[in-house]
Enzyme design. Sequence first.
Site, PDB file in Angstrom:
ATOM      1  N   ARG A 297      43.796  49.127  50.780  1.00 43.77           N
ATOM      2  CA  ARG A 297      42.696  49.003  49.830  1.00 43.77           C
ATOM      3  C   ARG A 297      41.895  50.290  49.733  1.00 43.77           C
ATOM      4  NH1 ARG A 297      41.455  42.606  51.237  1.00 43.77           N
ATOM      5  NH2 ARG A 297      43.007  41.831  49.742  1.00 43.77           N
ATOM      6  N   TYR A 441      45.421  45.069  41.401  1.00 42.85           N
ATOM      7  CA  TYR A 441      46.273  44.752  42.557  1.00 42.85           C
ATOM      8  C   TYR A 441      45.586  45.034  43.884  1.00 42.85           C
ATOM      9  CZ  TYR A 441      48.197  49.648  42.195  1.00 42.85           C
ATOM     10  OH  TYR A 441      48.399  50.995  42.112  1.00 42.85           O
ATOM     11  N   GLU A 442      46.258  44.608  44.964  1.00 43.30           N
ATOM     12  CA  GLU A 442      45.694  44.611  46.319  1.00 43.30           C
ATOM     13  C   GLU A 442      44.391  43.811  46.393  1.00 43.30           C
ATOM     14  OE1 GLU A 442      47.181  45.548  48.894  1.00 43.30           O
ATOM     15  OE2 GLU A 442      48.802  46.771  48.109  1.00 43.30           O
ATOM     16  N   GLY A 443      44.313  42.750  45.617  1.00 41.13           N
ATOM     17  CA  GLY A 443      43.099  41.934  45.549  1.00 41.13           C
ATOM     18  C   GLY A 443      42.228  42.419  44.419  1.00 41.13           C
TER      19      GLY A 443
END
Length: 596
Positions: A297, A441-443
């Site tokens: 992140r 993406y990645e949350g």
Amino acid sequence: MADYQAPLRDMRFVLNEVFEVDQLWASIPRLAEAVDVDTADAILEEAGKIAAGSLAPLNREADEAGCQWQDGEVSTPEGFKEVYQLLAEGGWMGLGGNPEYGGMGMPKMLVAQFEEMMQAACMAFGLSPMLNAGACVSLDYHASEALKQKYLPNMYAGTWAGAMDLTEPHAGTDLGIIRTKAEPNDDGSYNVTGTKIFITWGEHDMAENIIHLVLAKLPDAPAGPKGISLFLVPKILVNDDGSLGERNAVTCGSIEKKMGIKASATCVMNFDGAKGWLVGELNKGLACMFTMMNYERVGVGIQGLGAAEASYQSAVAYAKERLQSRSPAGKVQPEKAADPIIVHPDVRRMLMIQRAYNEAGRAFSTYAARWLDISKYSDDDAQRTKAENMVALLTPVVKAFITDKALESAIHGQQVFGGHGYIREWGQEQLVRDIRITQIYEGTNGIQAMDLMGRKTVMNGGEFVREYIAEIEAFIAENKSTAAAEFAMALSDQLANLQQVTDAVIAKATAGNKHAIGAAAVDYLHLFGFVSYAYMWAKMAAVAGAKLDGPDADFYSAKLTTARFFYQRLLPQTRALSEQILAGGDSMMALADHQF
């Protein structure tokens, strides 16, 4: 489009002058053995050459060509295999890796600068070394010694590449409902069956093997996220002697047609009883994955930053060359038909916004990387605990705020070009398209905001926030009489407001308001981000203000000017954000579903 050049002077400023990495690294024995300022400088110099000379020239044509899928195989754009090999041969794939297995052991503060260069040069390609590094982090922390010995050396060498397989067609944020199954075999392996989507670089032709880290559930696993395990599933099985064996039952069903990062392969991956091996403990897969997530992140924030930096460099070059109209203060270049557009206040406004966000983002991502390094390498338990708290608090902000501001920055860069910014030839529209995925993406950034507001703030009664504020207050106390005094005093007011707003949301949430966290989350993350950028600018101003009479006065003067622009023109947005947060969520939730 202007040729990308790595901002090495600014990277050195952040590392050496703002965060004084020589002192930090010397104070931590494991880092003192691995790196010093001269080594770091040589790494930055060489990485800058690769990014500007070998990778950046591929970016636009690779976006046009994209990856190609045929019969389960993915071919990459022209030049990608050669640059991948260049990085592999130079040891760059293992830059931050564990030296016990062939990595170089460099701190994240330095690796972050390398990552920015790769992402700025070509974000689609830069995802590959980033994902490989993330997979290696999970394996290094959680895999058995046998798995680490068998896989990490080749992954650090770039001979094999890593991929992360989380998402399924019906399960994105809510991983607890994944359906991929893992059935145990007598030899300790598992047969993994299921379909994963949105798997970046899940299949490609740059490495001879791809090592998938796959989330799956055993047939008798507990329901929800507590039943998820993590498995290492190689594309090609590896023999006991380390040589490659037969193809595993892992196939790429298709690749997505996307808005941006078109030169990367975003794959549908099918596992049909593929052989895999457990990483970590059974039903603890999310914990194994989240070890990697803090790094990934932060890396996504750096992705946005890198692309925004490329946009800024191009916009500045264009603004200095494009002749349109005359300066409102009178002719600047009377010998020409018009003045360059950089003389106009509105163009300056856009360029200054880009510069202010980008330079603060570079400092903030490096600051977060500092805490990652301390949490990983420090031998001091109290220091390591403090660092873990700061990593938990800051990671969602680095991911979401940097990427939100990176998109805004790139849109300003596109706008500087006017109509040319909308044309593919100039490259600005690609940067806008590429950055957009970093918010998803990645949350998603909304999920990051919920994490910050809920798990990292309300759930601990604001403890992490108070720790962070205490650090900034100490900085303010030290700088009330320095060159940074004007910024320190303004920052003090911002801290008081942040604490007040934090307390107000905690009070609403603990009083039983079910929507308090969700209604405040995104605005709160932005408020937190602006205050964090203000802290970074105050730290940079403290250094720059003390060096105005030195040999590089022009550089330091520009720092102070940009700091003032941020404080005067961008930081006031915190007032509106605070009002929005304190207004609560009643009007947000008032409409019945059928009224939408």
